[in-house]
Design an enzyme around this catalytic site. Structure first.
Site: not given
Length: 542
Positions: A278, A336, A387
């Site tokens: 990330e 995301k 994440c």
């Protein structure tokens, strides 16, 4: 003197129940990664709490549950405070208050569990075991979604190393593992609560034993689908870039150079897919001239290169993953979808301006993506989770419903330092592989990077705060798991059980609270009705 003795007795009992509550919270924290990782302890940790609330008024039971939860959460998410101090520039007292506030909120769930269980007065024996396990799962299920959700450290995650048991997650999700663990606690607690009532004790122990046998038996006798497709060679690159310098413009070139050198080194092993973590690229990839370096690297190594990098549309930033093809051009992007509150965006921003500093370089203004993007390549189809998204089972499942063959998790856990959080984060990601019976590969900036097999075995893993490369061969998913196809069916089933028990308890309580005169009146009406019916039958016979 007699009154004084009674007062001392009450005080002693209160102290004992409080001690049992604290003991449960402490023991349960030791069952989780980073604070002990003694998964077997989870089967016993809640017994003291269940014993403590027995026979207590619901208000007292709630206090005991809250106390146990507070101890557990302060022990297992203590890493939040130093993260805010180091990266958010908050003073320790304020960071401590925020940690305490979060722990207090999360402690409300075991408090509600204890309240509801103490009010379910019909429960004993097997019903007690099923009710306790169902209530616990219902509240975990609620925590997954309420206020955007925070399903961190669900009870089932304590079993991430228990490979035979966790296979049931392919049917039930992680909630089924939580159910079995809680059932074991409830059954063993009956040894202290109803030890003189042998029929109910045996029924409770038998129920928990049956649940455990079925869950473990499923894992033993239901082999994963055979690998019908050739293995895909993949590589994970862990650059180990400290968070303090990650967004420093002076470090951007050096950061890119570290990932370039590691990628060139691993290219000798001829991977088909190389994954960077990330935000490995600490600048807006599409807008920066250094984009050509990334594209040239993919072309030079003849690999698919998945890189985490920020992006923006209409001036608003996104946390994204870009797939660069072997021919050296960007093939697609995933944004995301589930952002971190008070990290990537700030609820009630005007009331909480100090939180903006928590995510240096991300500025707390990210906008979420809208699609479960599946990248389709010559080596297979895969989804990417970034994440925090790894802790949401239902959202991960969407990628497999869209046809993903395997899952890539990119993350930056540098925020957490050398705390329990990186190990806890990986343990939760393990369940996403099991639930969907697919490989999960995980690239973390500072660790823990890992390759997780469809049965939850971590076949390769990196160290923490090390610069490493992990190489492995993974196979595409060859079947659709029950959980992938039907989702949280089991969790909804526990909601049904809890509602049925609640309705039965309310009806029982209403009958017990019916005044004696009213009961006599009802009885008389019933007798009159029966006598009238008998007279009518005699008249018809005549």
């Amino acid at each position: 003197m007699e009154q004084l003795g009674r007062s001392e007795g009450v005080s002693s009992t209160a102290a004992r129940t409080l001690a049992l509550s604290v003991l449960s919270g402490g023991l349960l924290s030791l069952a989780f990664p980073g604070t002990g990782d003694l998964g077997w302890l989870a089967f016993f940790a809640l017994i003291p709490l269940l014993v403590a609330i027995q026979g207590r008024p619901w208000r007292n039971a709630g206090v005991l549950g809250f106390l146990a939860g507070l101890v557990f959460w302060l022990a297992t998410v203590s890493w939040i405070a130093p993260t805010m101090v180091r990266y958010g520039d908050l003073p320790w007292p304020l960071a401590g208050l925020i940690l305490l506030g979060l722990a207090a909120y999360l402690a409300l769930y075991p408090a509600v569990f204890c309240v509801l269980l103490s009010r379910s007065r019909l429960c004993s024996g097997a019903l007690y075991v099923v009710t306790a396990a169902s209530l616990w799962v219902v509240l975990e299920f609620l925590r997954t979604f309420l206020f955007t959700g925070f399903p961190w450290n669900l009870l089932g995650y304590s079993q991430h190393r228990n490979i035979p048991l966790i296979q049931v997650a392919a049917v039930t999700g992680v909630y089924g593992v939580s159910f079995v663990v809680m059932a074991a606690n409830a059954a063993l607690a009956t040894m202290f609560l109803t030890w003189k009532d042998w029929p109910r004790l045996l029924a409770a122990l038998g129920t928990a034993g049956l649940l455990l046998t079925v869950a473990v038996g499923y894992g033993e006798i239901s082999p994963l689908p055979a690998d019908a497709k050739p293995a895909i060679p993949v590589a994970l690159v862990q650059g180990n870039i400290e968070q303090d310098v990650k967004w420093d413009p002076a470090w951007q070139g050096r950061t890119l150079g570290i990932y370039r050198d590691l990628t060139v080194a691993v290219a000798r092993e001829q991977p088909r897919l190389v994954v960077w973590p990330e935000a490995a690229v600490p600048f807006f990839l599409r807008e920066d001239v250094r984009r050509t370096e990334v594209e040239r690297l993919a072309r030079q190594t003849a690999t698919y290169l998945l890189v985490g990098a920020p992006d923006r549309d209409d001036g608003r930033p996104r946390n994204s993953a870009f797939l660069v093809g072997p021919e050296g051009r960007i093939l697609g992007r995933y944004d995301k979808r589930h952002l971190v509150p008070f990290g990537e965006y700030v609820p009630l921003r005007r009331l909480l301006p100090f939180v903006n500093a928590l995510a240096a370089g991300v500025i707390g203004e990210d906008v979420p993506g809208q699609e479960a993007t599946v990248f389709s390549t010559s080596i297979g189809r895969f989804g990417v989770i970034i994440c925090y998204e790894a802790i949401f089972p239902d959202e991960v499942r969407e990628f497999f419903l869209e046809g993903a063959d395997f899952l890539v998790n990119i993350t930056n856990d540098a925020w957490f330092g050398r705390s329990a959080a990186p190990a806890q984060h990986l343990a939760m990601a393990v369940f996403r592989a099991v639930e969907n019976q697919a490989y999960l590969i995980r690239a973390a900036n500072t660790g823990i990077s890992a390759v997780v097999a469809p049965d939850g075995r971590v076949v390769r893993s990196s160290g923490l705060f090390t610069r490493e490369i992990l190489s492995a061969g993974i196979t595409p998913r060859s079947a659709v798991s029950f959980y992938t196809r039907y989702g949280n069916l089991f969790a909804w089933g526990t909601v049904g059980v809890a509602l049925a028990v609640a309705i039965a308890s309310l009806r029982s309580r209403a009958l017990r609270e019916t005044p004696p005169t009213e009961a006599v009146c009802v009885s008389s009406k019933a007798r009159s009705s029966r006598n009238g019916a008998e007279d009518e039958r005699r008249d018809r016979g005549a």
